[in-house]
Design an enzyme around this catalytic site. Structure first.
Site, PDB file in Angstrom:
ATOM      1  N   GLY A 138       0.844  -1.193   0.000  1.00 51.03           N
ATOM      2  CA  GLY A 138       0.000   0.000   0.000  1.00 51.03           C
ATOM      3  C   GLY A 138       0.874   1.236   0.000  1.00 51.03           C
ATOM      4  O   GLY A 138       1.895   1.295   0.695  1.00 51.03           O
TER       5      GLY A 138
ATOM      6  N   GLY B 258      -0.439   4.573   0.165  1.00 53.30           N
ATOM      7  CA  GLY B 258      -1.193   5.784   0.518  1.00 53.30           C
ATOM      8  C   GLY B 258      -0.371   6.624   1.477  1.00 53.30           C
ATOM      9  O   GLY B 258       0.857   6.531   1.513  1.00 53.30           O
ATOM     10  N   LEU B 259      -1.053   7.445   2.257  1.00 47.70           N
ATOM     11  CA  LEU B 259      -0.310   8.315   3.167  1.00 47.70           C
ATOM     12  C   LEU B 259       0.526   7.502   4.137  1.00 47.70           C
ATOM     13  O   LEU B 259       1.684   7.828   4.396  1.00 47.70           O
ATOM     14  CB  LEU B 259      -1.276   9.217   3.920  1.00 47.70           C
ATOM     15  CG  LEU B 259      -1.852  10.352   3.086  1.00 47.70           C
ATOM     16  CD1 LEU B 259      -2.817  11.170   3.914  1.00 47.70           C
ATOM     17  CD2 LEU B 259      -0.741  11.236   2.547  1.00 47.70           C
TER      18      LEU B 259
ATOM     19  N   HIS C 160     -20.176   9.038   6.512  1.00 46.27           N
ATOM     20  CA  HIS C 160     -19.908  10.465   6.355  1.00 46.27           C
ATOM     21  C   HIS C 160     -21.192  11.202   5.994  1.00 46.27           C
ATOM     22  O   HIS C 160     -21.912  10.783   5.097  1.00 46.27           O
ATOM     23  CB  HIS C 160     -18.864  10.661   5.250  1.00 46.27           C
ATOM     24  CG  HIS C 160     -18.253  12.019   5.263  1.00 46.27           C
ATOM     25  ND1 HIS C 160     -18.958  13.130   4.889  1.00 46.27           N
ATOM     26  CD2 HIS C 160     -17.016  12.456   5.592  1.00 46.27           C
ATOM     27  CE1 HIS C 160     -18.161  14.193   4.997  1.00 46.27           C
ATOM     28  NE2 HIS C 160     -16.984  13.802   5.419  1.00 46.27           N
TER      29      HIS C 160
ATOM     30  N   ARG D 151     -19.210  13.571  12.810  1.00 47.83           N
ATOM     31  CA  ARG D 151     -19.820  12.938  11.648  1.00 47.83           C
ATOM     32  C   ARG D 151     -20.912  11.931  11.999  1.00 47.83           C
ATOM     33  O   ARG D 151     -21.947  11.884  11.346  1.00 47.83           O
ATOM     34  CB  ARG D 151     -18.730  12.225  10.864  1.00 47.83           C
ATOM     35  CG  ARG D 151     -17.789  13.208  10.237  1.00 47.83           C
ATOM     36  CD  ARG D 151     -16.612  12.520   9.594  1.00 47.83           C
ATOM     37  NE  ARG D 151     -15.841  13.514   8.851  1.00 47.83           N
ATOM     38  CZ  ARG D 151     -14.725  13.252   8.204  1.00 47.83           C
ATOM     39  NH1 ARG D 151     -14.244  12.028   8.206  1.00 47.83           N
ATOM     40  NH2 ARG D 151     -14.094  14.194   7.549  1.00 47.83           N
TER      41      ARG D 151
ATOM     42  N   HIS E  93     -17.638   5.748   4.598  1.00 45.94           N
ATOM     43  CA  HIS E  93     -16.508   6.590   4.253  1.00 45.94           C
ATOM     44  C   HIS E  93     -15.192   6.058   4.796  1.00 45.94           C
ATOM     45  O   HIS E  93     -14.181   6.085   4.130  1.00 45.94           O
ATOM     46  CB  HIS E  93     -16.789   7.976   4.816  1.00 45.94           C
ATOM     47  CG  HIS E  93     -15.669   8.937   4.640  1.00 45.94           C
ATOM     48  ND1 HIS E  93     -15.138   9.191   3.404  1.00 45.94           N
ATOM     49  CD2 HIS E  93     -14.976   9.691   5.516  1.00 45.94           C
ATOM     50  CE1 HIS E  93     -14.159  10.073   3.536  1.00 45.94           C
ATOM     51  NE2 HIS E  93     -14.021  10.377   4.807  1.00 45.94           N
TER      52      HIS E  93
END
Lengths: 247, 276, 667
Positions: free
Chosen positions: C40, C42-43, C266, C337, C430
C-alpha cells in the site's frame, strides 16, 4: 438512450488490436461514462465474453487512474472533468461513441483501453521532489512566509493528477504540461528553489528519453486538462530550463 | 550537462526554433520596408536600395544570419516533426482536434514547408537573377534631349552613360555592372542592376504575370497562418508568458501576422493591376 | 495468546519520548542488510516506505494501482489536524488528544492517541519542507479552518484537495528513494498472502496484475498499509479498487482483527441516484462550516418536494427545520460525523427526505452567501448602495473561492446549480475505524507484521474526527513506524537475505494459485459485481448506520449463505496469466464476504452504542448513542479460526487514566 460504442480491443501489449462495435441500450443521462461501461461489461460477462479492460479507481476525478480517448478527446467532450466524472447526459440518443486508449509511444497499451503510464513515474523519480529527509526535524512550517499568490499558484499546478490527458491530446504526444506542472510547483516555492536547476534539467532529460514528443504550443493540453493546468507552467519550465542550461 | 542540453534536448530545439523564428520576423519587417519602395518609391531609389543591401557589410552579415536562420529553422522543424511523429506510432481512429486547438498551430510543418518552397522560388526568381544572371539588365532612363529621346544608363555616381555607346561596343559591360572603355580597357563607371524592372516584368508578364501574382498572394496567406501561431508561440517557447503581457504579445502577434503578409501581398497586386 | 498492547509506563506526555530513548537501534551499515515490504502506498504506506528507505533499509513497495500516487488517500478533501496552535485559540497537544478520544467515543487507546497528537505538529513542518502547497493567508503564513467535533481551528488544508497534496508529498519522498534505488516499486501488484517463517512474517505472495504472474517476495518485516474495508458495503466513498485483501490475508494468518463494526458514515455525500451507481462521492465536511442542513418542517412539504411540486427555495425560513441547529445548539452543523449522519437518517426515516428516493437532506448556502455578501459589500464600501442582487453576487464569489471545486463537482453529477438551489446530501460509508489489531509498536499479533494507517484500528476509537485520517496515516508512516520497526529488527541484523525457495513460500504460493484457479474454472452464472452488490445491500440495510440484534443476526446468516453462493456461482472470464480485472475483483470480494460476516458478528456482540456503531436498542430517550462503559470499554480483537462464525474474541481492556469518561455531548 441507445448508443453504438466503437471500442479498441487488444489482448495484450504484443498483440494487434482493432476497433470492435458494441450496441448498448437503456443508458440514462445520470450515469457516469464508466457506469455505462460497467453495464456493457456486465452484459459481456453474462454472455461469456471477456469484459473491456479500462483503468479506473476513485471515480471522483482525483486519482488520475481513468483515461480514455472518447470521440476524439481525452476524457471526452466535457471540460474540467475526468472520464469518471463525464456523464452520459453529454451524449444524445443514437450517438456513436469511439472509445480508444490514450495513444503515445511512452504509453504502451497493456490491454484494451489500459495503458502503461509508468513513464510519468520515471520522470518524477528523476527530480519530482525536494531533497529533504522525512525526519520531521525541519524548521517550523511558518518559518518562511510564502506570498499567498505564490502558494496559490503552486497549488494550482500541484493539482495535476498525472492522468496523461495532456499527452493523449497533444498531436505530438508531448508530456510538457505534466512535467512543467511539477517543475512549476517547486520552482514557485522557496523550499524548492534550492535545487530547481538540477530538477528541471533532470526531469526534461528523462522526459526526452521516454520518447514523448515536443511541445509545439498548440494548447490542446491546456484545454483538455481535467484540472485546468495552464500553459503558463510550460512557459515557466521553458524559462527555468533556459536559465539552468546557460548557467 | 548544461552544454549538451542546449543542443540536444527537446526544449533547446524549441529555443532555436523560437529564436530563429523571431529573427526571421525581424527580417520580414525589414524586407517589407524595402519592398514597399516598389509602390512608394521610384525605380532608382529601389535599385539603389538593392545595391545597399548587397554591398553593405553589416547588411551582408545580417543576410548570412538570415540564410542560416532559414536553414536552421527548417532543419530544426523537420527534426521536431519527425520526433513528434515517432512519439505516437499508432494514431487514433477518431480525432476531433478542432475542439482544443487552432488549425494553424497543428499544421506549422506543412505551412513551413510551403513557405520554404516559396522562399526557394522567390530566390530563384529574384535573388539568383540579381546575384548571378549574366544578362541582368542595368537600369536605363530615357531623356528628352532637344526633342530627341535618348536612352542612358544610370550610373552610381549619379551620372548617365548613353546606351548607344554600349550598343556600338565603344563601352563594354564587364562583371555585370562595370562600364569599361573598350579601347583603353579602363573602368569608367558602375551601373545599377535593374531589380525594379525584373520585378515589374515578372509580375506584369503577359503570360505568367497573373499566375505569379496569385501564387505570391497565396504564399502570403500561408505565411500569415504560420505567423499567426508562430509569433506568440516563439515567446511561449522562450518562457515569456505572463498574464500582464500575454494580451499585448497576442494582439501584436496577430497584428504582425496579418499586416506583414498583407502588405507584402499588395505589392504584386499593385504591380500587376495598377502600376504602368 | 493474551493481548499485550505494550504501552510504555510513565505519564502519558512522556511515554513516546521515553520509548524512543530506550528502544534498540539498528546501525546504518546493518540497515542495508534488512529488507522491508510495504504493502500500500497511501499516506501511511507511502510515507513509511520513503522514511524506511531513507533510514537505509531496502524497501519493496507494492500497490495495485498503476502508480503509488493514485492510492485513495488522494481523495481526502478537507484537511489535516495538527496541534500547532497557530491561531492562538487555545489548542494544544492535550486538547487534540482529548478531542480525538472524545470524538472516538472513548473507545481508543489513550497512549496511541496522545502520541498521534504529539507528532501531529511535525507532520505540518515535514510537509511544508517537502513543498506541499498548504493554504496560506495574505501574510504568507499557514491558514487553518475549523472542523467537526472541535472548538478550535487546527485544520490545515489545501483547498478541497488536502489528501492529494499530502499524498503527492509522500509520493515525492518515495520518488527520491526510488530514484536512488532504495525503494523498489511494484506497481499493479496485489498482495494475496503473507508468508510466515518460524512464527515471523517474512514475505508475501503477490500477483502481478498485468501479467498474472504469481511472485514470491521475502523481507525481514512486512508492513501493511492497505487502507480500510469500506467497500464491504459496495457503495462507499472508497475507490473502486480499495480492498481489504491484504488486511484480511494477514488476519487469516494470525493477525487479530479489531472492532470491525466501527464504520464511519460520512454525512455530506451526494445521494444515490439509481441502481447503476458504482460509487458515492463525498463532499468535504468543510462545507458544514458554512452550509446549513435542513429538511422541511412538515411532511406535506417534504412530499411536495419529492414529487417535484415544490422547490426548496419556495419554503420560507419558518417552514424549514434546521434540525442540527435545533438539536445541538452549541455545535450546530459542526457536530461530529456520526451524530450528523444519524440525525439525517432519523429525519429521512421519519419521512422528511427531499429527493426522489426520500434519502436526502438539504445543505444550504443561502445564509452564508448573504453573510459573506454583506461582509464584502462593507469591505468594498458598497454597503449603502448595493442592492440584494449585488450582495448575493459578492457572497457567491466568496463561497466560490472557498468551495468552488466542490460546487462544480456537485453540479457535474447532479446537474443542478448549488449556488442557486440547496445541495442534496446523504450519509455514505466513508472510513473504517476498525482494522488489524496492533500494539503500541503498530505490530499485529504476528511478529514482524505491522499495520499502519486506516488498516489498523488504533487511534480513532469508535468514530474518527474529520481531518484526523491524514494525520494518523502520516504520523504512523513518517514518525512512528520507523522507530518501532527498528526496535523489532534489531535482533535480525545478521540474518541475511530471507530465501524464497522454502516450503513456507511454496505452500503460500500454492494456496494462492489454488484460489485463483478455482475462480477461473468456476463456471458460474453471475459476475463478481452481482455478489458484491448483494453483499453491499445486506450490509447497508442491516449493518449500516443503525443496527439491531435481529437485523444483525439475519445479516450474519445471509452473508454466510451469499458467500457460499458466490463460490458456487461466480463467473470469472479470462485467464489467470493475463490482465484480468474480474479475477482480481473476485479475490477481493471473496475476502469482503468473510469480513462482512465478522463485521456483523462484532456489531451483534457489542451491546452498546458508541460512535459509528449505533445499536437501536441502546439509545438515550433523545435518540443519542448510549455507551456501556462498564461492560464494553474494551477493544474487541477477533482471532481467525477457519470461518468467520468461529472467530474467537479477545479483549483488550481500555484504560483511561487521563480522560474522564462521560457521555459525549455536543449540545
Amino acid at each position: 438512450m441507445k448508443l453504438t460504442l466503437k471500442i479498441w480491443r487488444q489482448k495484450n501489449a504484443k498483440s494487434e488490436g482493432k476497433i470492435v462495435e458494441y450496441p448498448i441500450d437503456g443508458i440514462d443521462g445520470d450515469m457516469s461514462f464508466l457506469e455505462m461501461l460497467d453495464i456493457l461489461n456486465d452484459g459481456l460477462i453474462n454472455k461469456g465474453d471477456e469484459p473491456v479492460a479500462f483503468d479506473h479507481d476513485c471515480r471522483e476525478g482525483i486519482c488520475g487512474m481513468c483515461s480514455l480517448f472518447i470521440n476524439g478527446e481525452a476524457h471526452g467532450p466535457d471540460r474540467g472533468v475526468t472520464t469518471c466524472q463525464l456523464h452520459m447526459r453529454m451524449f444524445k440518443d443514437g450517438d456513436t461513441i469511439f472509445i480508444e486508449p490514450f495513444r503515445a509511444k511512452a504509453f504502451p497499451v497493456i490491454r484494451d483501453l489500459v495503458v502503461d503510464r509508468s513513464s510519468f513515474d520515471r520522470i518524477q523519480h528523476a527530480g519530482g521532489f525536494i531533497s529533504v529527509g522525512t525526519s520531521g526535524n525541519t524548521q517550523d512550517a511558518n518559518a518562511i512566509p510564502i506570498p499567498k499568490h505564490d502558494a496559490d499558484t503552486a497549488f494550482d499546478v500541484a493539482s495535476c493528477i498525472g492522468c496523461g490527458a495532456c499527452v493523449a491530446s497533444c498531436k505530438n504526444a508531448s508530456a510538457m504540461l505534466f512535467v512543467s506542472a511539477k517543475v512549476s510547483q517547486f520552482a514557485l516555492l522557496p523550499q524548492g528553489k534550492v535545487e530547481a536547476h538540477d530538477r528541471v534539467l533532470n526531469m526534461v532529460r528523462q522526459m526526452d528519453e521516454e520518447g514523448f514528443g515536443n511541445c509545439t504550443n498548440t494548447g490542446a493540453c491546456e484545454v483538455e486538462c481535467p484540472k485546468g493546468i495552464s500553459l503558463e507552467s510550460i512557459a515557466r519550465m521553458n524559462r527555468e530550463y533556459l536559465v539552468a542550461s546557460v548557467k | 550537462m548544461a552544454k549538451s542540453a542546449l543542443l540536444k534536448s527537446s526544449l533547446a530545439k524549441k529555443y532555436w526554433m523560437a529564436l530563429t523564428g523571431l529573427f526571421l520576423c525581424l527580417f520580414l519587417a525589414g524586407h517589407l520596408a524595402g519592398n514597399l519602395q516598389l509602390i512608394f518609391g521610384d525605380a532608382l531609389q529601389f535599385n539603389q536600395y538593392a545595391v545597399f543591401m548587397t554591398t553593405n557589410p553589416a547588411v551582408k552579415l545580417l543576410s548570412y544570419v538570415t540564410y542560416i536562420s532559414i536553414v536552421f529553422h527548417a532543419i530544426d522543424g523537420i527534426l521536431l516533426t519527425i520526433q513528434n511523429r515517432k512519439a505516437r506510432p499508432i494514431g487514433y481512429a477518431k480525432e476531433n482536434p478542432s475542439a482544443n486547438s487552432h488549425w494553424a498551430s497543428r499544421n506549422m510543418a506543412i505551412l513551413g514547408s510551403l513557405i520554404l518552397i516559396f522562399i526557394i522560388t522567390h530566390m530563384v526568381n529574384f535573388w539568383a537573377v540579381m546575384h548571378f544572371d549574366e544578362n541582368m539588365p542595368l537600369q536605363t532612363t530615357t531623356i528628352d534631349i532637344a526633342g530627341q529621346k535618348q536612352e542612358f544608363y544610370l550610373t552610381t555616381d549619379g551620372g548617365y552613360l548613353p546606351k548607344i555607346q554600349v550598343e556600338q561596343k565603344a563601352v563594354l559591360i564587364k562583371n555585370r555592372t562595370e562600364f569599361f572603355d573598350a579601347a583603353a580597357n579602363v573602368k569608367l563607371k558602375d551601373g545599377y542592376k535593374d531589380l525594379h524592372k525584373i520585378t515589374f516584368d515578372y509580375f506584369q508578364d503577359a503570360k505568367y504575370g497573373l499566375i505569379a501574382t496569385i501564387m505570391y498572394v497565396l504564399a502570403m496567406f500561408v505565411l500569415a497562418f504560420h505567423l499567426l501561431h508562430g509569433f506568440a508561440s516563439a515567446f511561449q517557447s522562450l518562457g515569456v508568458n505572463h498574464p500582464k503581457y500575454n494580451g499585448f504579445i497576442r494582439v501584436f502577434g496577430k497584428g504582425f501576422a496579418i499586416l506583414v503578409p498583407l502588405l507584402f501581398a499588395t505589392i504584386p497586386v499593385y504591380i500587376h493591376f495598377f502600376a504602368k | 495468546m493474551s493481548l499485550d498492547s505494550k504501552i510504555p509506563n510513565g505519564p502519558i506526555a512522556d511515554k513516546w519520548t521515553d520509548y524512543k530513548d530506550h528502544i534498540n537501534l539498528v546501525n546504518p551499515a546493518n540497515k542495508r542488510n534488512l529488507d522491508i515490504i510495504v504493502v500500500g502506498t497511501g499516506l501511511a504506506g507511502g510515507s513509511a516506505a520513503a522514511t524506511l528507505a531513507e533510514l537505509g533499509y531496502n524497501v519493496k513497495a507494492f500497490c495495485f494501482q498503476d502508480s503509488p500516487r493514485r492510492a485513495h488517500s488522494i481523495a481526502a478533501q478537507g484537511g489535516i489536524n495538527a496541534a500547532k496552535n497557530y491561531q492562538g485559540d487555545g489548542d494544544s497537544t492535550f486538547r487534540l488528544f482529548y478531542d480525538t478520544v472524545k470524538g472516538g467515543d472513548y473507545r481508543s487507546r489513550e497512549a496511541n492517541v496522545y502520541r498521534l497528537a504529539e507528532v501531529s505538529t511535525n507532520i505540518i513542518d515535514q510537509c511544508v519542507a517537502q513543498g506541499v502547497p498548504l493554504a496560506r493567508e495574505y501574510g504568507g503564513l499557514l491558514d487553518n479552518r475549523s472542523f467537526g467535533g472541535a472548538l478550535v481551528s487546527r485544520t490545515f488544508y489545501a483547498k478541497g484537495q488536502t489528501g492529494q497534496q499530502l499524498l503527492l508529498g509522500a509520493y515525492s519522498a518515495m520518488n527520491r528513494q526510488i530514484g536512488r534505488g532504495k525503494i523498489k516499486m511494484y506497481n499493479r501488484h496485489e498482495m494475496l498472502d503473507l508468508v510466515i517463517v518460524n512464527g515471523k512474517a517474512r514475505g508475501i505472495i503477490a500477483r502481478n496484475l498485468v501479467t498474472g504472474e504469481i511472485e514470491r517476495h521475502s523481507a525481514h518485516a512486512v508492513v501493511v498499509g492497505s487502507g480500510g474495508y469500506g467497500n464491504v458495503f459496495f457503495l462507499s466513498t472508497n475507490a473502486m479498487g480499495s480492498n481489504a485483501t491484504a488486511a484480511w490475508k494477514i488476519h487469516k494468518r494470525g493477525a487479530y482483527f479489531a472492532n470491525p463494526c466501527y464504520t464511519q458514515i460520512h454525512p455530506t455525500c451526494i445521494p444515490v441516484s439509481g441502481d447503476h451507481q458504482s460509487k458515492l462521492t463525498l463532499m468535504s465536511e468543510s462545507l458544514r462550516n458554512d452550509g446549513r442542513i435542513w429538511v422541511p418542517k412538515t411532511l406535506e412539504d417534504a412530499a411536495a418536494i419529492r414529487e417535484g411540486k415544490k422547490k426548496p427555495t419556495d419554503l420560507s425560513e419558518a417552514e424549514r427545520d434546521y434540525y442540527l441547529e435545533r438539536r445541538y445548539p452549541a455545535f450546530g452543523n459542526l457536530v461530529p460525523r456520526d451524530v450528523a449522519s444519524r440525525a439525517a437518517k432519523e429525519r429521512c426515516d421519519a419521512g422528511f427526505g427531499v429527493n426522489k428516493t426520500g434519502q436526502a437532506v438539504y445543505l444550504d448556502f443561502a445564509t452564508a452567501i448573504q453573510r459573506y455578501g454583506n461582509e464584502q459589500a462593507y469591505i468594498k464600501g458598497l454597503h449603502e448602495t448595493a442592492d440584494a442582487a449585488k450582495i448575493i453576487e459578492l457572497g457567491t464569489e466568496v463561497v466560490a473561492n472557498k468551495y468552488g471545486n466542490l460546487f462544480q463537482m456537485y453540479e457535474k453529477i447532479i446537474d443542478e446549480n448549488p449556488y442557486k438551489t440547496p445541495m442534496m446530501i446523504y450519509p455514505a460509508v466513508h472510513y473504517t475505524m476498525g482494522g488489524t489489531w496492533v500494539d503500541y509498536n503498530l505490530m499485529t499479533t504476528i511478529p514482524g507484521c505491522f499495520s499502519i494507517g486506516e488498516s489498523n484500528f488504533s487511534d480513532h476509537g469508535a468514530n474518527r474526527l474529520g481531518a484526523s485520517a491524514l494525520m494518523q496515516g502520516l504520523a504512523d508512516g513518517y514518525f512512528v513506524l520507523p522507530y518501532t520497526i527498528g526496535n523489532y529488527l534489531a535482533p535480525d541484523i545478521k540474518l541475511g537475505k530471507i530465501p524464497t525457495d522454502t516450503p513456507e513460500f511454496e505452500a503460500a504460493e500454492n494456496n494462492v494459485r489454488q484460489q485463483l484457479e478455482k475462480f477461473i474454472n468456476n463456471n458460474g452464472s453471475h459476475s463478481v459485481d452481482y455478489f458484491h452488490k448483494k453483499l453491499g445491500k445486506i450490509m447497508w440495510d442491516k449493518v449500516g448506520m443503525a443496527r439491531n440484534a435481529q437485523g444483525l443476526t439475519e445479516a450474519i446468516s445471509e452473508i454466510a449463505a451469499l458467500r457460499e453462493e458466490f463460490h458456487r456461482e461466480v463467473r470469472v472470464p479470462g485467464t489467470m496469466d493475463s490482465f484480468n480485472e474480474e479475477l482480481a475483483k473476485a479475490m477481493r470480494v471473496a475476502d469482503f464476504l468473510e469480513l462482512g460476516e465478522l463485521f456483523a458478528t462484532d456489531a451483534l456482540h457489542r451491546n452498546e452504542s458508541c460512535g459509528g456503531h449505533f445499536r437501536e436498542e441502546y439509545q438515550t430517550p433523545e435518540g443519542e448513542a448510549l455507551r456501556d462503559d462498564e461492560n464494553f470499554a474494551y477493544v474487541a480483537a477477533w482471532e481467525y479460526k477457519g470461518k468467520p462464525s468461529e472467530a474467537v474474541l479477545h479483549k483488550e481492556e481500555l484504560v483511561f487514566d487521563n480522560i474522564k469518561l462521560v457521555q459525549r455531548s455536543y449540545k
